[in-house]
Design a protein around this motif. Structure first.
Motif, PDB file in Angstrom:
ATOM      1  N   MET A 312       0.844  -1.186   0.000  1.00 47.57           N
ATOM      2  CA  MET A 312       0.000   0.000   0.000  1.00 47.57           C
ATOM      3  C   MET A 312       0.881   1.237   0.000  1.00 47.57           C
ATOM      4  SD  MET A 312      -3.318   0.500   0.017  1.00 47.57           S
ATOM      5  CE  MET A 312      -4.019  -0.901   0.909  1.00 47.57           C
ATOM      6  N   GLY A 313       0.889   1.978  -1.109  1.00 50.30           N
ATOM      7  CA  GLY A 313       1.783   3.118  -1.228  1.00 50.30           C
ATOM      8  C   GLY A 313       1.109   4.443  -1.493  1.00 50.30           C
ATOM      9  N   TYR A 314      -0.203   4.419  -1.811  1.00 45.45           N
ATOM     10  CA  TYR A 314      -0.914   5.644  -2.161  1.00 45.45           C
ATOM     11  C   TYR A 314      -2.325   5.613  -1.571  1.00 45.45           C
ATOM     12  CZ  TYR A 314       2.781   5.999  -5.651  1.00 45.45           C
ATOM     13  OH  TYR A 314       4.004   6.071  -6.264  1.00 45.45           O
ATOM     14  N   VAL A 315      -2.892   6.772  -1.402  1.00 42.38           N
ATOM     15  CA  VAL A 315      -4.290   6.872  -0.984  1.00 42.38           C
ATOM     16  C   VAL A 315      -5.017   7.755  -2.006  1.00 42.38           C
ATOM     17  CG1 VAL A 315      -3.791   8.819   0.561  1.00 42.38           C
ATOM     18  CG2 VAL A 315      -5.894   7.508   0.861  1.00 42.38           C
ATOM     19  N   LEU A 316      -6.168   7.278  -2.451  1.00 46.38           N
ATOM     20  CA  LEU A 316      -6.982   8.040  -3.376  1.00 46.38           C
ATOM     21  C   LEU A 316      -8.273   8.426  -2.644  1.00 46.38           C
ATOM     22  CD1 LEU A 316      -7.428   7.525  -7.128  1.00 46.38           C
ATOM     23  CD2 LEU A 316      -9.423   8.018  -5.741  1.00 46.38           C
ATOM     24  N   LEU A 317      -8.450   9.711  -2.429  1.00 42.38           N
ATOM     25  CA  LEU A 317      -9.598  10.219  -1.677  1.00 42.38           C
ATOM     26  C   LEU A 317     -10.669  10.712  -2.646  1.00 42.38           C
ATOM     27  CD1 LEU A 317      -7.604  12.301   0.963  1.00 42.38           C
ATOM     28  CD2 LEU A 317      -8.407   9.941   1.168  1.00 42.38           C
ATOM     29  N   HIS A 318     -11.924  10.509  -2.272  1.00 37.30           N
ATOM     30  CA  HIS A 318     -13.015  10.973  -3.132  1.00 37.30           C
ATOM     31  C   HIS A 318     -14.285  11.123  -2.298  1.00 37.30           C
ATOM     32  CE1 HIS A 318     -15.322   7.130  -3.409  1.00 37.30           C
ATOM     33  NE2 HIS A 318     -14.153   6.651  -3.022  1.00 37.30           N
ATOM     34  N   THR A 319     -15.280  11.749  -2.884  1.00 38.38           N
ATOM     35  CA  THR A 319     -16.595  11.872  -2.269  1.00 38.38           C
ATOM     36  C   THR A 319     -17.642  11.369  -3.252  1.00 38.38           C
ATOM     37  OG1 THR A 319     -15.940  13.786  -0.939  1.00 38.38           O
ATOM     38  CG2 THR A 319     -18.292  13.463  -1.298  1.00 38.38           C
ATOM     39  N   GLY A 320     -18.214  10.234  -2.926  1.00 37.80           N
ATOM     40  CA  GLY A 320     -19.246   9.678  -3.810  1.00 37.80           C
ATOM     41  C   GLY A 320     -18.763   9.390  -5.209  1.00 37.80           C
ATOM     42  N   GLY A 321     -17.490   9.092  -5.370  1.00 42.25           N
ATOM     43  CA  GLY A 321     -16.936   8.811  -6.692  1.00 42.25           C
ATOM     44  C   GLY A 321     -16.559  10.044  -7.484  1.00 42.25           C
ATOM     45  N   GLU A 322     -16.705  11.209  -6.874  1.00 45.08           N
ATOM     46  CA  GLU A 322     -16.406  12.457  -7.580  1.00 45.08           C
ATOM     47  C   GLU A 322     -15.115  13.093  -7.070  1.00 45.08           C
ATOM     48  OE1 GLU A 322     -18.224  13.424 -10.083  1.00 45.08           O
ATOM     49  OE2 GLU A 322     -19.666  11.784  -9.831  1.00 45.08           O
ATOM     50  N   ASN A 323     -14.459  13.845  -7.944  1.00 47.82           N
ATOM     51  CA  ASN A 323     -13.267  14.632  -7.596  1.00 47.82           C
ATOM     52  C   ASN A 323     -12.182  13.811  -6.896  1.00 47.82           C
ATOM     53  OD1 ASN A 323     -14.564  17.018  -8.574  1.00 47.82           O
ATOM     54  ND2 ASN A 323     -15.718  17.083  -6.636  1.00 47.82           N
ATOM     55  N   PRO A 324     -11.727  12.727  -7.507  1.00 44.09           N
ATOM     56  CA  PRO A 324     -10.684  11.909  -6.880  1.00 44.09           C
ATOM     57  C   PRO A 324      -9.349  12.648  -6.808  1.00 44.09           C
ATOM     58  CG  PRO A 324     -11.036  11.205  -9.139  1.00 44.09           C
ATOM     59  CD  PRO A 324     -12.113  12.203  -8.837  1.00 44.09           C
ATOM     60  N   ARG A 325      -8.648  12.475  -5.689  1.00 40.80           N
ATOM     61  CA  ARG A 325      -7.342  13.114  -5.502  1.00 40.80           C
ATOM     62  C   ARG A 325      -6.372  12.074  -4.938  1.00 40.80           C
ATOM     63  NH1 ARG A 325      -8.144  18.979  -2.792  1.00 40.80           N
ATOM     64  NH2 ARG A 325      -5.952  19.083  -3.465  1.00 40.80           N
ATOM     65  N   LEU A 326      -5.196  11.975  -5.553  1.00 43.95           N
ATOM     66  CA  LEU A 326      -4.232  10.924  -5.247  1.00 43.95           C
ATOM     67  C   LEU A 326      -3.004  11.487  -4.540  1.00 43.95           C
ATOM     68  CD1 LEU A 326      -3.544   7.856  -5.750  1.00 43.95           C
ATOM     69  CD2 LEU A 326      -2.337   8.626  -7.792  1.00 43.95           C
ATOM     70  N   PHE A 327      -2.611  10.840  -3.416  1.00 39.81           N
ATOM     71  CA  PHE A 327      -1.452  11.279  -2.634  1.00 39.81           C
ATOM     72  C   PHE A 327      -0.596  10.073  -2.238  1.00 39.81           C
ATOM     73  CE2 PHE A 327      -5.044  14.100  -1.756  1.00 39.81           C
ATOM     74  CZ  PHE A 327      -4.508  15.361  -1.992  1.00 39.81           C
ATOM     75  N   PRO A 328       0.725  10.267  -2.126  1.00 39.43           N
ATOM     76  CA  PRO A 328       1.589   9.168  -1.657  1.00 39.43           C
ATOM     77  C   PRO A 328       1.562   9.067  -0.137  1.00 39.43           C
ATOM     78  CG  PRO A 328       2.930  11.078  -2.186  1.00 39.43           C
ATOM     79  CD  PRO A 328       1.516  11.448  -2.554  1.00 39.43           C
ATOM     80  N   LEU A 329       1.550   7.831   0.367  1.00 43.18           N
ATOM     81  CA  LEU A 329       1.654   7.630   1.811  1.00 43.18           C
ATOM     82  C   LEU A 329       3.073   7.971   2.264  1.00 43.18           C
ATOM     83  CD1 LEU A 329      -0.240   4.247   2.343  1.00 43.18           C
ATOM     84  CD2 LEU A 329      -1.100   6.561   2.705  1.00 43.18           C
ATOM     85  N   LEU A 330       3.195   8.450   3.490  1.00 46.22           N
ATOM     86  CA  LEU A 330       4.522   8.755   4.025  1.00 46.22           C
ATOM     87  C   LEU A 330       5.318   7.480   4.263  1.00 46.22           C
ATOM     88  CD1 LEU A 330       3.688  11.630   6.548  1.00 46.22           C
ATOM     89  CD2 LEU A 330       4.782  11.826   4.313  1.00 46.22           C
ATOM     90  N   ARG A 331       4.619   6.419   4.656  1.00 38.63           N
ATOM     91  CA  ARG A 331       5.297   5.134   4.871  1.00 38.63           C
ATOM     92  C   ARG A 331       4.435   4.042   4.258  1.00 38.63           C
ATOM     93  NH1 ARG A 331       7.074   3.854  10.766  1.00 38.63           N
ATOM     94  NH2 ARG A 331       8.333   2.351   9.619  1.00 38.63           N
ATOM     95  N   ARG A 332       4.989   3.349   3.292  1.00 35.88           N
ATOM     96  CA  ARG A 332       4.245   2.315   2.582  1.00 35.88           C
ATOM     97  C   ARG A 332       3.800   1.206   3.530  1.00 35.88           C
ATOM     98  NH1 ARG A 332       6.730  -0.659  -2.697  1.00 35.88           N
ATOM     99  NH2 ARG A 332       6.647   1.485  -3.442  1.00 35.88           N
TER     100      ARG A 332
END
Length: 395
Positions: A312-332
């Motif tokens: 697990m190296g990234y987190v993809l945040l969204h609201t109801g499937g809209e406006n997804p935003r991708l960020f790297p985790l600080l520690r995999r």
């Protein structure tokens, strides 16, 4: 006698008893031995395979001759293998409780130093037919070096990278043999290429000479040649040597070899993306704080983290499937458990449960998505596969 050899001698097969063939090989000529000796399982028992009850009879070579005779057999072939190993060489020997304790005892008596006992946990074990025991789902692989004080080779950094940048443990969760590995026929105790691929990457250099005294269908040789290692195999059964030659012929085609390598590859840079849905207000706070969290449960208990979470190296945040935003985790592959009180102290919302799974990400390094992922079906890809955390953690 030599049964088959390629022009460049990178794949050589001997027909005969390994206890007679190995003494004819040059002393201290082998870098690594992998051995899959008889487990002495062919005693009239039954097992379950492909939906059918089948006999576990593998052949006369797998029949027990009695405890003392079986132990002496192990001592003889291990002594012969020790003679051909370089002083810096190592040996890998697979088994179950039927033979592995005899192997370990003889390795120690002959002067080997046991380094690890790998537990190979099969992801697809057959059920136990009798229903009187636990299902047999593992095999063991002993790794030992020839000399007590002569250093051995271990590609530690590669194994660590293959394991999500954390130390690889002695428990390997790998599937049993895949159908495509049996296209030319099947050996009754055939090992998966994935197992030998990892073993040879861990303990050999390119160009090293690998010996398998019980070569069967030459899985060790196929893995060795795919990775640029040389191979010597020995087997009593001519039919299995012929099967080995067919398998070697397949990887002589560069495109076929490349396809197989892609199937085997454990990409050290591969990462899984954790998908998290949050309300707009909570999502805004998560990005401000660089903290992703979701409900863990109502009571203090245990979490079962499944294999794969370490990638697990990234987190993809969204609201109801809209406006997804991708960020790297600080520690995999790392997370914490916080109480609702701790979250509130950090200025975050916590309304649904007293305990939460928390992952930290770098909100300053948002990664632009080159396409809109289909979050409703969870099947789109970015880097590898988008996966919800629930796929990896059981409450």
């Amino acid at each position: 006698m030599i049964y088959y050899s390629t022009t460049n001698q990178d794949f050589t097969l001997h027909h005969g008893d390994c206890r007679e063939v190995m003494p004819r090989l040059p002393e201290r000529s082998i870098d690594v031995v992998f051995a899959d000796p008889p487990y002495f399982l062919s005693n009239g028992g039954i097992s379950y395979q492909s939906g059918q009850v089948v006999s576990v009879h593998k052949g006369d070579w797998d029949k027990s001759r009695g405890r003392e005779a079986d132990n002496e057999f192990n001592r003889q072939w291990l002594a012969a293998a020790r003679r051909v190993l370089k002083d810096s060489g190592t040996i890998w020997v697979s088994g179950t409780y039927h033979n592995i304790f005899s192997i370990a005892h003889n390795l120690t008596e002959l002067g080997f130093k046991i380094l690890n006992v790998i537990t190979w946990q099969k992801t697809n074990p057959p059920p136990n037919v009798s229903c009187r025991y636990f299902t047999f789902s593992t095999e063991m692989v002993i790794w030992a070096r020839k000399m007590e004080k002569v250093p051995h080779y271990f590609n530690y950094e590669l194994m660590k990278r293959m394991n999500g940048d954390t130390q690889m443990t002695d428990v390997w969760r790998l599937p049993a043999i895949a159908p495509w590995e049996k296209r030319f026929g099947k050996h009754p105790t055939q090992k998966p290429l994935k197992l030998l691929y990892r073993i040879l990457l861990a303990s050999t250099h390119q160009g090293d000479l690998v010996l398998d005294p019980f070569s069967g269908s030459a899985t060790t040789g196929i893995a060795a040649n795919l990775l640029g290692r040389r191979y010597i195999g020995i087997d009593l059964e001519q039919a299995f040597l012929d099967l080995s030659i067919k398998r070697k012929g397949e990887i002589a085609d560069p495109s076929a070899a490349e396809t197989i390598l892609k199937r085997l590859a454990e990409n050290p840079d591969e990462s899984t993306v954790m998908v998290n849905h949050a309300r707009p207000s909570a999502l805004k706070l998560m990005i401000e704080k660089g903290i992703c969290y979701l409900r863990a449960g109502d009571t203090q208990g245990s979490l079962l983290v499944k294999p794969g979470f370490e990638r697990m190296g990234y987190v993809l945040l969204h609201t109801g499937g809209e406006n997804p935003r991708l960020f790297p985790l600080l520690r995999r592959g790392k997370f914490q458990i916080w109480t609702a009180e701790t979250l509130r102290e950090k200025g975050l919302e916590a309304e649904h449960a007293p305990y939460y799974i928390v992952l930290h990400f770098d909100a300053t390094k948002e990664i632009a998505l080159d396409r809109e992922p289909d979050l409703k079906r969870n099947r789109a890809t970015f880097v590898t596969t988008l996966r919800p955390l629930s796929d990896f953690v059981t409450f």
